[in-house]
Design a protein around this motif. Structure first.
Motif, PDB file in Angstrom:
ATOM      1  N   GLN A 260      -0.178 101.445 -47.317  1.00 22.65           N
ATOM      2  CA  GLN A 260       0.605 100.812 -48.370  1.00 22.65           C
ATOM      3  C   GLN A 260       2.060 101.262 -48.374  1.00 22.65           C
ATOM      4  OE1 GLN A 260      -0.387  98.438 -51.053  1.00 22.65           O
ATOM      5  NE2 GLN A 260      -1.715  98.074 -49.291  1.00 22.65           N
ATOM      6  N   GLY A 261       2.311 102.519 -48.001  1.00 22.00           N
ATOM      7  CA  GLY A 261       3.690 102.997 -48.048  1.00 22.00           C
ATOM      8  C   GLY A 261       3.875 104.243 -47.216  1.00 22.00           C
ATOM      9  N   VAL A 262       5.122 104.503 -46.877  1.00 22.87           N
ATOM     10  CA  VAL A 262       5.503 105.717 -46.160  1.00 22.87           C
ATOM     11  C   VAL A 262       6.762 106.282 -46.799  1.00 22.87           C
ATOM     12  CG1 VAL A 262       4.465 105.063 -43.948  1.00 22.87           C
ATOM     13  CG2 VAL A 262       6.814 104.372 -44.458  1.00 22.87           C
ATOM     14  N   SER A 263       6.955 107.577 -46.652  1.00 21.14           N
ATOM     15  CA  SER A 263       8.130 108.242 -47.200  1.00 21.14           C
ATOM     16  C   SER A 263       9.078 108.615 -46.070  1.00 21.14           C
ATOM     17  CB  SER A 263       7.697 109.501 -47.956  1.00 21.14           C
ATOM     18  OG  SER A 263       8.820 110.212 -48.425  1.00 21.14           O
ATOM     19  N   ARG A 264      10.350 108.269 -46.216  1.00 21.19           N
ATOM     20  CA  ARG A 264      11.350 108.548 -45.190  1.00 21.19           C
ATOM     21  C   ARG A 264      12.644 109.058 -45.827  1.00 21.19           C
ATOM     22  NH1 ARG A 264       7.376 108.115 -42.791  1.00 21.19           N
ATOM     23  NH2 ARG A 264       6.866 106.825 -40.975  1.00 21.19           N
ATOM     24  N   VAL A 265      13.510 109.662 -45.015  1.00 17.66           N
ATOM     25  CA  VAL A 265      14.816 110.136 -45.464  1.00 17.66           C
ATOM     26  C   VAL A 265      15.867 109.663 -44.463  1.00 17.66           C
ATOM     27  CG1 VAL A 265      16.269 112.150 -45.850  1.00 17.66           C
ATOM     28  CG2 VAL A 265      13.930 112.152 -46.674  1.00 17.66           C
ATOM     29  N   PRO A 266      16.886 108.904 -44.892  1.00 15.55           N
ATOM     30  CA  PRO A 266      17.941 108.483 -43.969  1.00 15.55           C
ATOM     31  C   PRO A 266      18.700 109.677 -43.401  1.00 15.55           C
ATOM     32  CG  PRO A 266      18.035 107.237 -46.030  1.00 15.55           C
ATOM     33  CD  PRO A 266      17.089 108.379 -46.250  1.00 15.55           C
ATOM     34  N   THR A 267      19.017 109.613 -42.133  1.00 20.87           N
ATOM     35  CA  THR A 267      19.817 110.668 -41.506  1.00 20.87           C
ATOM     36  C   THR A 267      21.310 110.407 -41.683  1.00 20.87           C
ATOM     37  OG1 THR A 267      19.726 109.481 -39.405  1.00 20.87           O
ATOM     38  CG2 THR A 267      18.033 111.141 -39.808  1.00 20.87           C
ATOM     39  N   CYS A 268      21.641 109.182 -42.126  1.00 20.99           N
ATOM     40  CA  CYS A 268      23.037 108.832 -42.417  1.00 20.99           C
ATOM     41  C   CYS A 268      23.013 107.734 -43.471  1.00 20.99           C
ATOM     42  CB  CYS A 268      23.756 108.348 -41.151  1.00 20.99           C
ATOM     43  SG  CYS A 268      22.978 106.911 -40.376  1.00 20.99           S
ATOM     44  N   ASP A 269      24.150 107.419 -44.062  1.00 13.45           N
ATOM     45  CA  ASP A 269      24.202 106.331 -45.032  1.00 13.45           C
ATOM     46  C   ASP A 269      23.838 105.018 -44.350  1.00 13.45           C
ATOM     47  OD1 ASP A 269      24.970 108.152 -46.878  1.00 13.45           O
ATOM     48  OD2 ASP A 269      27.037 107.461 -47.078  1.00 13.45           O
ATOM     49  N   VAL A 270      22.963 104.249 -44.993  1.00 16.58           N
ATOM     50  CA  VAL A 270      22.466 103.009 -44.411  1.00 16.58           C
ATOM     51  C   VAL A 270      22.663 101.883 -45.413  1.00 16.58           C
ATOM     52  CG1 VAL A 270      20.482 101.828 -43.410  1.00 16.58           C
ATOM     53  CG2 VAL A 270      20.723 104.298 -43.109  1.00 16.58           C
ATOM     54  N   ALA A 271      23.248 100.783 -44.967  1.00 19.27           N
ATOM     55  CA  ALA A 271      23.405  99.601 -45.805  1.00 19.27           C
ATOM     56  C   ALA A 271      22.341  98.580 -45.412  1.00 19.27           C
ATOM     57  CB  ALA A 271      24.797  99.007 -45.630  1.00 19.27           C
ATOM     58  N   ILE A 272      21.492  98.225 -46.364  1.00 19.55           N
ATOM     59  CA  ILE A 272      20.469  97.217 -46.143  1.00 19.55           C
ATOM     60  C   ILE A 272      20.618  96.176 -47.234  1.00 19.55           C
ATOM     61  CG2 ILE A 272      18.005  96.742 -46.007  1.00 19.55           C
ATOM     62  CD1 ILE A 272      17.538  99.500 -44.990  1.00 19.55           C
ATOM     63  N   ASP A 273      21.011  94.975 -46.822  1.00 21.04           N
ATOM     64  CA  ASP A 273      21.345  93.920 -47.763  1.00 21.04           C
ATOM     65  C   ASP A 273      22.477  94.430 -48.657  1.00 21.04           C
ATOM     66  OD1 ASP A 273      21.292  91.492 -48.989  1.00 21.04           O
ATOM     67  OD2 ASP A 273      19.446  91.811 -50.108  1.00 21.04           O
TER      68      ASP A 273
END
Length: 374
Positions: A260-273
């Motif tokens: 159902q879900g996973v936990s992640r951490v961006p390694t840099c700033d990410v723009a999504i939409d």
């Protein structure tokens, strides 16, 4: 309190999955885990939940291992390679059901799906068939311990016996001197920056394959059987036409995604939409939500065997596509085929009771007892 981001819509999650391979890491709590493990089995929410068992020395070698798995290990998980195991898998499933009829009931998870998933992993690794029962006993000890503690901790000190550690090291030495056409031999022969993997790195790779092969495949089998119990018209259609098993499985993956879900951490700033995910910010990626996104799936809350197209994200996509997807599908179809052909009138058994998974990132029964009726 630290803020937590959420990705829940299909377009946002697919945009992340299609992005650069180094954009996201596991939650910081698991930051010492190798990202190559996530690339090999990225759709396994089980890993995101219990990844602490695989503390690794690979962390600084991420990109090299991504290339390594693509070039070396993916060949063992292609449909064409796995097709040679179809007969063996069908026979194994048949024997599982035969043993279950003697018990008077069949727990589709404990008696069929879990042993099948483990056996497939042992077969790919190249472990001799005569040694599978002993490995299975070690595995069952690990599962019993995990259920008691409700958590996964130090790998060798608590989950795996010293005997298994000794056994595994002996198999590595054996395969080093007499390699075969199997995953373990390929791991041993692999070179990273012109240097072979050391014994501990090889062991961690093998353990990960054993662990990652289990819960998600077993959950997919259980969810598929549960859908057959819930939707009698769908079950009748499949009984008349087993050719519908593939689209049925695709809809199960969408409708009740094992992960159902996973936990992640961006390694840099990410723009999504229009959203910005900041470096170091925990992000929960809700795959199950994306697979019910009404802007993508018409009547998303309904189970539709005829759904076309069906662009679910249960197995990920792009660099995040699950390497074990073909094997998981092959194993699940074998179970469903045998169940529908040999026990077309199977029903939910009264005892032992149905038990749901306690893992917040997995969805489906952890125990699903069936009354087998021909």
């Amino acid at each position: 309190m630290r803020s937590c981001g959420v990705l829940a819509h299909w377009f946002m999650i697919s945009a992340w999955m299609s992005g650069p391979s180094t954009t996201m890491q596991l939650h910081a709590e698991f930051s010492q885990t190798p990202l190559i493990f996530l690339r090999i089995f990225p759709a396994c929410g089980f890993l995101a939940f219990c990844i602490r068992i695989c503390i690794s020395v690979f962390y600084t070698k991420t990109l090299q291992f991504i290339r390594l798995y693509v070039e070396v290990f993916s060949v063992f998980f292609t449909p064409s390679f796995l097709s040679c195991f179809t007969g063996f898998i069908d026979t194994f499933v048949q024997k599982c059901f035969e043993r279950s009829t003697d018990r008077g009931y069949c727990d589709i998870v404990e008696h069929v799906a879990s042993p099948l998933a483990l056996t497939c992993a042992l077969m790919l690794l190249g472990f001799p068939e005569a040694e599978w029962p002993q490995i299975g006993r070690w595995w069952n000890l690990r599962k019993a311990y995990s259920r008691t503690r409700q958590q996964y901790t130090s790998l060798f000190s608590e989950l795996w016996s010293v005997d298994f550690d000794v056994y595994l090291r002996s198999k590595i030495d054996e395969k080093f001197h007499q390699p075969g056409d199997d995953v373990l031999s390929a791991i041993i022969q692999t070179r990273l920056d012109s240097a072979p993997l050391n014994e501990q790195e090889i062991i961690e790779f093998v353990i990960l394959i054993l662990v990652a092969s289990q819960d998600t495949t077993a959950q997919l089998v259980a969810n598929s059987v549960l859908c057959l119990l819930q939707y009698e018209k769908v079950r009748d259609r499949l009984s008349r036409d087993l050719g519908l098993l593939k689209p049925f499985l695709e809809e199960v993956l969408r409708y009740t995604s094992p992960v159902q879900g996973v936990s992640r951490v961006p390694t840099c700033d990410v723009a999504i939409d229009r959203a910005i995910l900041h470096a170091g910010q925990e992000v929960i990626v809700w795959i199950g939500s994306a697979n019910r996104d009404e802007s993508i799936f018409e009547r998303a809350a309904e189970f539709d065997l005829d759904r076309k197209p069906n662009p679910h994200l249960a197995f990920g996509m792009g660099i995040h596509y699950c390497l074990g997807a073909a094997l998981s599908s092959l194993a699940t179809q074998a179970v469903l085929r045998q169940l529908l052909q040999s026990f077309p009138h199977f029903q939910l058994a009264n005892r032992p009771p149905l038990r749901w998974s306690s893992n917040p990132f997995l969805s489906g029964p952890a125990q699903l007892p069936l009354q087998l009726t021909e």
